[in-house]
Design a protein around this motif. Structure first.
Motif, mmCIF file in Angstrom:
data_model
loop_
_atom_site.group_PDB
_atom_site.id
_atom_site.type_symbol
_atom_site.label_atom_id
_atom_site.label_comp_id
_atom_site.label_asym_id
_atom_site.label_seq_id
_atom_site.Cartn_x
_atom_site.Cartn_y
_atom_site.Cartn_z
ATOM 1 N N VAL A 143 42.314 105.265 -4.500
ATOM 2 C CA VAL A 143 43.112 105.494 -3.298
ATOM 3 C C VAL A 143 42.228 105.445 -2.050
ATOM 4 O O VAL A 143 42.670 105.007 -0.979
ATOM 5 C CB VAL A 143 43.885 106.827 -3.393
ATOM 6 N N GLU A 144 40.962 105.838 -2.167
ATOM 7 C CA GLU A 144 40.040 105.688 -1.040
ATOM 8 C C GLU A 144 39.795 104.215 -0.738
ATOM 9 O O GLU A 144 39.749 103.805 0.427
ATOM 10 C CB GLU A 144 38.716 106.386 -1.352
ATOM 11 N N LEU A 145 39.633 103.416 -1.787
ATOM 12 C CA LEU A 145 39.451 101.977 -1.590
ATOM 13 C C LEU A 145 40.704 101.348 -0.990
ATOM 14 O O LEU A 145 40.619 100.447 -0.141
ATOM 15 C CB LEU A 145 39.106 101.309 -2.923
ATOM 16 N N PHE A 146 41.875 101.815 -1.425
ATOM 17 C CA PHE A 146 43.136 101.327 -0.874
ATOM 18 C C PHE A 146 43.228 101.668 0.614
ATOM 19 O O PHE A 146 43.629 100.834 1.436
ATOM 20 C CB PHE A 146 44.295 101.947 -1.657
ATOM 21 N N PHE A 147 42.839 102.884 0.967
ATOM 22 C CA PHE A 147 42.817 103.292 2.371
ATOM 23 C C PHE A 147 41.910 102.372 3.189
ATOM 24 O O PHE A 147 42.238 102.000 4.321
ATOM 25 C CB PHE A 147 42.340 104.744 2.470
ATOM 26 N N ASP A 148 40.789 101.980 2.622
ATOM 27 C CA ASP A 148 39.831 101.144 3.350
ATOM 28 C C ASP A 148 40.385 99.769 3.701
ATOM 29 O O ASP A 148 39.878 99.110 4.621
ATOM 30 C CB ASP A 148 38.550 100.968 2.532
ATOM 31 N N LEU A 149 41.417 99.320 2.979
ATOM 32 C CA LEU A 149 41.979 98.002 3.274
ATOM 33 C C LEU A 149 42.520 97.925 4.699
ATOM 34 O O LEU A 149 42.518 96.851 5.311
ATOM 35 C CB LEU A 149 43.083 97.661 2.272
ATOM 36 N N VAL A 150 42.986 99.045 5.224
ATOM 37 C CA VAL A 150 43.448 99.065 6.613
ATOM 38 C C VAL A 150 42.323 98.638 7.546
ATOM 39 O O VAL A 150 42.538 97.946 8.548
ATOM 40 C CB VAL A 150 43.955 100.470 6.989
ATOM 41 N N PHE A 151 41.106 99.009 7.203
ATOM 42 C CA PHE A 151 39.985 98.738 8.087
ATOM 43 C C PHE A 151 39.455 97.320 7.936
ATOM 44 O O PHE A 151 38.674 96.865 8.776
ATOM 45 C CB PHE A 151 38.906 99.803 7.884
ATOM 46 N N VAL A 152 39.869 96.616 6.888
ATOM 47 C CA VAL A 152 39.631 95.173 6.847
ATOM 48 C C VAL A 152 40.355 94.528 8.026
ATOM 49 O O VAL A 152 39.797 93.691 8.753
ATOM 50 C CB VAL A 152 40.120 94.575 5.514
ATOM 51 N N LEU A 171 49.262 111.487 -0.396
ATOM 52 C CA LEU A 171 50.298 111.286 0.614
ATOM 53 C C LEU A 171 49.706 111.349 2.018
ATOM 54 O O LEU A 171 50.116 110.597 2.914
ATOM 55 C CB LEU A 171 51.402 112.329 0.442
ATOM 56 N N CYS A 172 48.748 112.242 2.211
ATOM 57 C CA CYS A 172 48.068 112.316 3.504
ATOM 58 C C CYS A 172 47.339 111.011 3.803
ATOM 59 O O CYS A 172 47.419 110.480 4.920
ATOM 60 C CB CYS A 172 47.092 113.489 3.515
ATOM 61 N N LEU A 173 46.632 110.467 2.818
ATOM 62 C CA LEU A 173 45.914 109.212 3.020
ATOM 63 C C LEU A 173 46.881 108.061 3.298
ATOM 64 O O LEU A 173 46.596 107.184 4.119
ATOM 65 C CB LEU A 173 45.048 108.900 1.806
ATOM 66 N N PHE A 174 48.036 108.065 2.635
ATOM 67 C CA PHE A 174 49.022 107.012 2.893
ATOM 68 C C PHE A 174 49.561 107.110 4.323
ATOM 69 O O PHE A 174 49.755 106.093 5.002
ATOM 70 C CB PHE A 174 50.172 107.107 1.890
ATOM 71 N N ALA A 175 49.816 108.336 4.782
ATOM 72 C CA ALA A 175 50.268 108.517 6.165
ATOM 73 C C ALA A 175 49.188 108.059 7.144
ATOM 74 O O ALA A 175 49.482 107.441 8.178
ATOM 75 C CB ALA A 175 50.621 109.985 6.409
ATOM 76 N N ALA A 220 28.362 101.988 2.106
ATOM 77 C CA ALA A 220 28.005 100.665 1.591
ATOM 78 C C ALA A 220 29.247 99.799 1.421
ATOM 79 O O ALA A 220 29.227 98.590 1.703
ATOM 80 C CB ALA A 220 27.265 100.807 0.263
ATOM 81 N N LEU A 221 30.341 100.410 0.994
ATOM 82 C CA LEU A 221 31.585 99.656 0.842
ATOM 83 C C LEU A 221 32.134 99.208 2.191
ATOM 84 O O LEU A 221 32.750 98.141 2.300
ATOM 85 C CB LEU A 221 32.620 100.506 0.101
ATOM 86 N N PHE A 222 31.904 100.004 3.244
ATOM 87 C CA PHE A 222 32.350 99.561 4.567
ATOM 88 C C PHE A 222 31.522 98.374 5.044
ATOM 89 O O PHE A 222 32.040 97.469 5.709
ATOM 90 C CB PHE A 222 32.268 100.703 5.580
ATOM 91 N N VAL A 223 30.233 98.373 4.722
ATOM 92 C CA VAL A 223 29.406 97.203 5.038
ATOM 93 C C VAL A 223 29.956 95.975 4.320
ATOM 94 O O VAL A 223 30.023 94.874 4.893
ATOM 95 C CB VAL A 223 27.935 97.461 4.651
ATOM 96 N N ILE A 224 30.390 96.148 3.069
ATOM 97 C CA ILE A 224 31.011 95.048 2.330
ATOM 98 C C ILE A 224 32.283 94.582 3.033
ATOM 99 O O ILE A 224 32.562 93.372 3.126
ATOM 100 C CB ILE A 224 31.323 95.483 0.884
ATOM 101 N N ILE A 225 33.089 95.533 3.539
ATOM 102 C CA ILE A 225 34.302 95.170 4.276
ATOM 103 C C ILE A 225 33.954 94.288 5.473
ATOM 104 O O ILE A 225 34.586 93.249 5.714
ATOM 105 C CB ILE A 225 35.039 96.441 4.740
ATOM 106 N N ALA A 226 32.948 94.700 6.240
ATOM 107 C CA ALA A 226 32.559 93.927 7.420
ATOM 108 C C ALA A 226 32.039 92.549 7.022
ATOM 109 O O ALA A 226 32.363 91.539 7.665
ATOM 110 C CB ALA A 226 31.505 94.693 8.220
ATOM 111 N N LEU A 227 31.235 92.481 5.962
ATOM 112 C CA LEU A 227 30.743 91.186 5.492
ATOM 113 C C LEU A 227 31.892 90.317 4.979
ATOM 114 O O LEU A 227 31.897 89.094 5.176
ATOM 115 C CB LEU A 227 29.708 91.387 4.386
ATOM 116 N N GLY A 228 32.861 90.939 4.325
ATOM 117 C CA GLY A 228 34.023 90.189 3.851
ATOM 118 C C GLY A 228 34.813 89.595 4.997
ATOM 119 O O GLY A 228 35.297 88.457 4.911
ATOM 120 N N GLU A 229 34.938 90.348 6.089
ATOM 121 C CA GLU A 229 35.637 89.819 7.259
ATOM 122 C C GLU A 229 34.871 88.642 7.841
ATOM 123 O O GLU A 229 35.468 87.655 8.291
ATOM 124 C CB GLU A 229 35.793 90.931 8.299
#
Length: 414
Positions: free
Chosen positions: A29-38, A95-99, A220-229
């Protein structure tokens, strides 16, 4: 940011149980939340491109984009601190993370016009994320030890003050910039000031007994998000451009640059830093400096470099204009400085190879406008590759574990 290892904490159903190895699991669910930041990172790079394409190279456009980068990063890193203690397997936390995902999408949508017609949408979604998350944590931590509750009461007080300034700035266009600068300044200074509140005292890094491995993995996963973008921008721009030898060369150089960015962070630094914070006697101090503050220039450098890749792929030949030169050399330079500061924070000394790389990039600045953009891109890529190779060769000397963690830190041999 508060203690998480008190005896009473395990009885609070919405909080994680302390991990004996100091590395709590990153949940799906944390990884799912991070998709917003992609999407948020994509919006930021497109905002920078839009400013430079329509207004030319202006301090105003660069400053506004940098300001929004910091705001987006601050939302994400504060959430990562909170999920360090909250148990994402519990339904209320999910539910908080989804909101928060919904609010994050609204914030991301508003980014290109955050200083214009969508200022109120940006301010309301941003403050809903910051204040709402803190209020939820206070509810989730009810009955926990006093240090935990006090810490988030202080954070809530600071974020409530900044929230009022965010909303006031959105409603008053003439005062928007100064009010928002003060609001974001309050949030950025907060951790360094221990969120001091009269009557509630000050938090210390000893109170922030985080799961160091968890926070390191999240960053580190956020760095991956930025590199993926960055790869997404490269692929989309190349797909839309006419296929020519120059465009193909620009595509290959951009891809090689993304690989070098990944290599410099993950091959020479990340594993050692994770071991250092996991076994640190004061993980909160290292988490605040190395991960909360210093990761911002790392991520910003990747975003600026993604904008540069789009400029180069759109016009690979001719002469390198000012915006392309600034994004190419500045993006790589910012990334090199960020990774160098990260190493300084976890190792204890500045890697002078990074300083050499920045000087080489700066020295090339007066000359690159006579080069084709693809040549300037290849030069910046070559500097990155040389730096990554240098660091890989010398990391056994640069990253020497101290005696306290010598047996438990990851290998840093050649």
């Amino acid at each position: 940011m508060a203690a998480c290892d008190s005896p009473g904490m395990s009885r609070i159903p919405l909080l994680r149980r302390p991990d004996p190895h100091g590395h709590a699991k990153v949940s799906f669910v944390e990884l799912f939340f991070d998709l917003v930041f992609v999407f948020a990172v994509t919006q930021l790079s497109h905002t920078l491109i839009g400013h430079f394409a329509h207004d030319g190279v202006t301090l105003r456009g660069a400053a506004q984009t940098g300001f929004l980068m910091l705001a987006v990063w601050w939302v994400w890193i504060f959430t990562s601190w909170v999920t360090n203690w909250l148990d994402p397997e519990r339904l209320p936390v999910r539910l908080c993370l989804f909101a928060m995902m919904l609010a994050g999408l609204l914030m991301s949508v508003s980014l290109p016009e955050a200083f214009g017609e969508r200022a109120l949408m940006f301010a309301l979604s941003f403050t809903a994320l910051q204040v709402g998350r803190t209020l939820f944590f206070l509810w989730a931590a009810r009955g926990a030890d006093l240090a935990l509750v006090r810490n988030f009461q202080r954070i809530g007080a600071w974020l409530s003050v900044s929230a009022a300034l965010w909303i006031a700035g959105a409603l008053h266009e003439d005062l928007r910039v100064p009010l928002w600068v003060v609001a974001l300044g309050i949030e950025v200074i907060g951790p360094s000031a221990g969120f001091f509140v009269p009557g509630l005292g000050r938090s210390t890094t000893a109170d922030w007994n985080v799961s160091g491995g968890h926070l390191a993995e999240r960053c580190a996963l956020f760095v991956i998000i930025a590199l993926g973008e960055s790869l997404l921008v490269t692929g989309a721009t190349f797909a839309a451009a006419p296929l020519t030898p120059m465009s193909l060369l620009a595509f290959l150089v951009s891809f090689a640059g993304s690989l070098a960015l990944w290599w410099l962070y993950f091959d020479t630094t990340n594993d050692f830093a994770t071991g250092r914070i996991t076994h640190s006697d004061d993980p909160g101090r290292l988490a605040r400096l190395a991960y909360t503050y210093i990761h911002l220039p790392i991520v910003a450098g990747i975003i600026v470099n993604a904008a540069a890749d789009e400029f180069v792929l759109a016009h690979p030949d001719g002469h390198t204009d000012l915006k392309t030169a600034l994004c190419l050399l500045g993006g790589v330079g910012l990334y090199a400085v960020g990774v160098g500061l990260f190493k300084r924070a976890v190792v204890g000394h500045w890697p002078w190879s990074h300083g050499v790389a920045v000087l080489v990039l700066a020295a090339a600045g007066p000359f690159v406008q006579a080069w084709p953009p693809v040549a300037t891109s290849a030069f910046a890529c070559a500097v990155l590759v040389a730096l990554a190779a240098w660091e890989r060769r010398s990391r056994a000397q640069c990253l020497v574990p101290d005696s306290a963690t010598e047996d438990s830190d990851p290998s840093i041999g050649p």
